[in-house]
Motif scaffolding. Structure first.
Motif, mmCIF file in Angstrom:
data_model
loop_
_atom_site.group_PDB
_atom_site.id
_atom_site.type_symbol
_atom_site.label_atom_id
_atom_site.label_comp_id
_atom_site.label_asym_id
_atom_site.label_seq_id
_atom_site.Cartn_x
_atom_site.Cartn_y
_atom_site.Cartn_z
ATOM 1 N N LYS A 1 0.800 -1.219 0.000
ATOM 2 C CA LYS A 1 0.000 0.000 0.000
ATOM 3 C C LYS A 1 0.838 1.276 0.000
ATOM 4 O O LYS A 1 0.388 2.322 -0.456
ATOM 5 C CB LYS A 1 -0.931 0.001 1.218
ATOM 6 N N ILE A 2 2.072 1.214 0.508
ATOM 7 C CA ILE A 2 2.845 2.437 0.714
ATOM 8 C C ILE A 2 4.186 2.438 -0.015
ATOM 9 O O ILE A 2 4.542 3.413 -0.680
ATOM 10 C CB ILE A 2 3.115 2.663 2.229
ATOM 11 N N ILE A 3 4.938 1.373 0.104
ATOM 12 C CA ILE A 3 6.332 1.359 -0.347
ATOM 13 C C ILE A 3 6.420 1.209 -1.868
ATOM 14 O O ILE A 3 5.799 0.330 -2.460
ATOM 15 C CB ILE A 3 7.116 0.217 0.336
ATOM 16 N N ASP A 4 7.242 2.086 -2.485
ATOM 17 C CA ASP A 4 7.449 2.065 -3.940
ATOM 18 C C ASP A 4 8.732 1.349 -4.342
ATOM 19 O O ASP A 4 8.782 0.698 -5.386
ATOM 20 C CB ASP A 4 7.513 3.499 -4.482
ATOM 21 N N SER A 5 9.794 1.514 -3.536
ATOM 22 C CA SER A 5 11.103 0.950 -3.862
ATOM 23 C C SER A 5 11.708 0.349 -2.606
ATOM 24 O O SER A 5 11.342 0.727 -1.483
ATOM 25 C CB SER A 5 12.038 2.029 -4.426
ATOM 26 N N LEU A 6 12.658 -0.562 -2.811
ATOM 27 C CA LEU A 6 13.223 -1.295 -1.675
ATOM 28 C C LEU A 6 14.727 -1.481 -1.839
ATOM 29 O O LEU A 6 15.194 -1.957 -2.862
ATOM 30 C CB LEU A 6 12.544 -2.664 -1.551
ATOM 31 N N ILE A 7 15.465 -1.092 -0.801
ATOM 32 C CA ILE A 7 16.889 -1.410 -0.697
ATOM 33 C C ILE A 7 17.001 -2.615 0.227
ATOM 34 O O ILE A 7 16.462 -2.610 1.334
ATOM 35 C CB ILE A 7 17.690 -0.229 -0.114
ATOM 36 N N THR A 8 17.703 -3.645 -0.223
ATOM 37 C CA THR A 8 17.765 -4.868 0.567
ATOM 38 C C THR A 8 19.072 -5.597 0.292
ATOM 39 O O THR A 8 19.793 -5.283 -0.650
ATOM 40 C CB THR A 8 16.554 -5.768 0.242
ATOM 41 N N ASN A 9 19.400 -6.558 1.127
ATOM 42 C CA ASN A 9 20.560 -7.417 0.891
ATOM 43 C C ASN A 9 20.114 -8.673 0.142
ATOM 44 O O ASN A 9 18.944 -8.851 -0.162
ATOM 45 C CB ASN A 9 21.230 -7.785 2.211
ATOM 46 N N PHE A 10 21.046 -9.567 -0.125
ATOM 47 C CA PHE A 10 20.721 -10.859 -0.742
ATOM 48 C C PHE A 10 20.468 -11.875 0.370
ATOM 49 O O PHE A 10 21.280 -12.034 1.277
ATOM 50 C CB PHE A 10 21.865 -11.308 -1.652
ATOM 51 N N HIS A 11 19.337 -12.554 0.273
ATOM 52 C CA HIS A 11 18.838 -13.351 1.384
ATOM 53 C C HIS A 11 19.043 -14.851 1.206
ATOM 54 O O HIS A 11 19.368 -15.332 0.119
ATOM 55 C CB HIS A 11 17.351 -13.059 1.576
ATOM 56 N N LEU A 12 18.822 -15.582 2.311
ATOM 57 C CA LEU A 12 18.992 -17.032 2.306
ATOM 58 C C LEU A 12 17.943 -17.711 1.432
ATOM 59 O O LEU A 12 16.805 -17.259 1.359
ATOM 60 C CB LEU A 12 18.876 -17.586 3.722
ATOM 61 N N PRO A 13 18.330 -18.812 0.796
ATOM 62 C CA PRO A 13 17.347 -19.580 0.024
ATOM 63 C C PRO A 13 16.192 -20.038 0.915
ATOM 64 O O PRO A 13 16.374 -20.330 2.094
ATOM 65 C CB PRO A 13 18.159 -20.786 -0.473
ATOM 66 N N LYS A 14 14.995 -20.058 0.342
ATOM 67 C CA LYS A 14 13.792 -20.576 1.001
ATOM 68 C C LYS A 14 13.424 -19.823 2.283
ATOM 69 O O LYS A 14 12.744 -20.358 3.150
ATOM 70 C CB LYS A 14 13.931 -22.082 1.291
ATOM 71 N N SER A 15 13.895 -18.586 2.405
ATOM 72 C CA SER A 15 13.604 -17.791 3.599
ATOM 73 C C SER A 15 12.379 -16.913 3.386
ATOM 74 O O SER A 15 11.961 -16.645 2.259
ATOM 75 C CB SER A 15 14.808 -16.909 3.946
ATOM 76 N N THR A 16 11.796 -16.444 4.488
ATOM 77 C CA THR A 16 10.662 -15.525 4.390
ATOM 78 C C THR A 16 11.074 -14.228 3.708
ATOM 79 O O THR A 16 10.239 -13.554 3.097
ATOM 80 C CB THR A 16 10.080 -15.208 5.776
ATOM 81 N N LEU A 17 12.352 -13.875 3.796
ATOM 82 C CA LEU A 17 12.824 -12.647 3.157
ATOM 83 C C LEU A 17 12.892 -12.806 1.643
ATOM 84 O O LEU A 17 12.618 -11.859 0.893
ATOM 85 C CB LEU A 17 14.188 -12.247 3.728
ATOM 86 N N MET A 18 13.243 -14.003 1.172
ATOM 87 C CA MET A 18 13.170 -14.280 -0.266
ATOM 88 C C MET A 18 11.737 -14.155 -0.756
ATOM 89 O O MET A 18 11.471 -13.650 -1.850
ATOM 90 C CB MET A 18 13.690 -15.693 -0.560
ATOM 91 N N MET A 19 10.812 -14.601 0.064
ATOM 92 C CA MET A 19 9.395 -14.521 -0.303
ATOM 93 C C MET A 19 8.933 -13.071 -0.346
ATOM 94 O O MET A 19 8.163 -12.677 -1.236
ATOM 95 C CB MET A 19 8.572 -15.340 0.690
ATOM 96 N N LEU A 20 9.414 -12.262 0.603
ATOM 97 C CA LEU A 20 9.024 -10.855 0.632
ATOM 98 C C LEU A 20 9.505 -10.112 -0.618
ATOM 99 O O LEU A 20 8.722 -9.401 -1.259
ATOM 100 C CB LEU A 20 9.577 -10.180 1.894
ATOM 101 N N VAL A 21 10.781 -10.265 -0.971
ATOM 102 C CA VAL A 21 11.280 -9.538 -2.143
ATOM 103 C C VAL A 21 10.637 -10.061 -3.424
ATOM 104 O O VAL A 21 10.444 -9.301 -4.379
ATOM 105 C CB VAL A 21 12.830 -9.584 -2.231
ATOM 106 N N SER A 22 10.273 -11.337 -3.446
ATOM 107 C CA SER A 22 9.559 -11.890 -4.600
ATOM 108 C C SER A 22 8.172 -11.277 -4.712
ATOM 109 O O SER A 22 7.674 -11.037 -5.815
ATOM 110 C CB SER A 22 9.449 -13.413 -4.482
ATOM 111 N N ALA A 23 7.540 -11.019 -3.574
ATOM 112 C CA ALA A 23 6.237 -10.364 -3.580
ATOM 113 C C ALA A 23 6.352 -8.928 -4.061
ATOM 114 O O ALA A 23 5.459 -8.411 -4.736
ATOM 115 C CB ALA A 23 5.634 -10.394 -2.182
#
Length: 345
Positions: free
Chosen positions: A288-310
């Protein structure tokens, strides 16, 4: 949706064991959120993607030296305790190794008895509620006896504790660093502000979810643990002013995005509030709010991989990760960065 869908191959040599000498010299993979087009830059180039009135949202949590090593009275074996979440009456939710040694009413001593913990409860997930007893100020004792809670994939010794803190860290409480922010220097932030970019600081204390892998086959069956967050009136005003101007709202890290999108989900907009969030963001989530994202490279099969994929798409993220592996980017907490940018900037 299967957890296996978010897996990828990674050579162990690409897992960064040390922070880079100069924070903003890390590499930066820039990816267009919609098209998936990729550019290769350095982190100091992030300023070129930010414009006047854009809003940079940063998590100002500070990591506590939450890893303690002790022993049971009269026993020589080492007991490791990782503080995760502060509870009432000097109690903390903790991860304990080896857990089988620490049953209810078991005692563990640290620093020759300077700090003593007693197990009061055992949670369903195996974590312990430990009540601590001590003389003096707990934070000072922890600073003396505790170690920085580096993730298990980092086996090298950290010489400077501050390298696992962002330069703007302020509010004690995290069991892990919001690692996307580790790339910023004070000088780079000042240059960004001089360009007219606004900075809004929120707090989310990183907790248990960071240390728990996704163990279920079906993503929908995964349960996130809750983490404390706070958004000040100043931060909410800055963010809302940016939204009203149609500015690019940029989250620095998955913790910032989870904080803002939690409040937007619960209140329909960004307001000044605090609470606990267990928001789980995976493909299909509506931001609803965020347009762009700065992030690191995450572990395979992690919730963070799922978030950036979303935030982009699974295909775009997998393509970017495969290119990062091929190009030998540095991965995880002390690794390089990724900028997922809105398509029109």
């Amino acid at each position: 949706m299967k957890t296996e869908d978010f897996d990828f191959e990674l050579d162990e040599e690409l897992i960064a064991q040390y922070p880079i000498k100069d924070r903003d010299q890390s590499r930066l993979l820039v990816m267009d959120k919609k098209s998936g087009n990729i550019e290769h830059k350095h982190f100091y180039d992030i300023i070129d993607y930010l414009n006047k009135d854009d809003v940079l949202i940063l998590n100002d949590t500070r990591v506590i030296p939450a890893r303690l090593f002790g022993n049971r009275p009269g026993k020589e074996e080492k007991i490791e305790v990782l503080l995760l979440k502060k509870k009432e009456n000097n109690s903390w939710e903790c991860l304990v190794k080896p857990g089988k040694k620490m049953k209810i009413d078991s005692t563990v001593e640290f620093g020759n008895g300077k700090l003593v913990g007693v197990v009061k409860e055992i949670e369903e997930d195996g974590s312990r509620i430990i009540e601590f007893k001590h003389d003096g100020i707990f934070e000072e004792i922890l600073d003396e006896l505790g170690n920085m809670p580096l993730p298990p994939y980092i086996t090298a010794k950290l010489e400077d504790r501050e390298r696992y803190q962002t330069v703007y860290s302020k509010n004690n409480g995290s069991a892990a660093a919001p690692t996307a922010g580790l790339h910023f220097t004070k000088e780079l932030l000042e240059k960004i502000r001089e360009k007219g970019v606004k900075t809004a600081f929120v707090t989310l204390h990183v907790g248990l979810g960071t240390f728990r892998p996704v163990k279920v086959d079906d993503v929908n069956d995964h349960i996130m643990h809750s983490e404390y967050y706070n958004i000040s009136e100043e931060a909410s005003n800055i963010i809302n002013e940016g939204i009203n101007k149609g500015a690019n709202i940029v989250a620095v890290g998955t913790t910032s995005i989870r904080t803002i999108e939690t409040v937007a989900r619960d209140y329909g907009k960004v307001i000044s509030t605090s609470g606990w969030t267990d928001i789980f963001i995976y493909p299909g989530f509506e931001f609803k709010i965020i347009d762009s994202l700065i992030t690191n490279f995450h572990l395979p099969k992690s919730t963070l991989m799922m978030l950036v994929s979303a935030f982009s798409s699974k295909d775009n993220i997998m393509k970017a990760y495969n290119e990062a592996v091929k190009d030998k980017y540095r991965f995880f907490s002390f690794g390089d960065a990724m900028f997922i940018k809105k398509e029109d900037i």
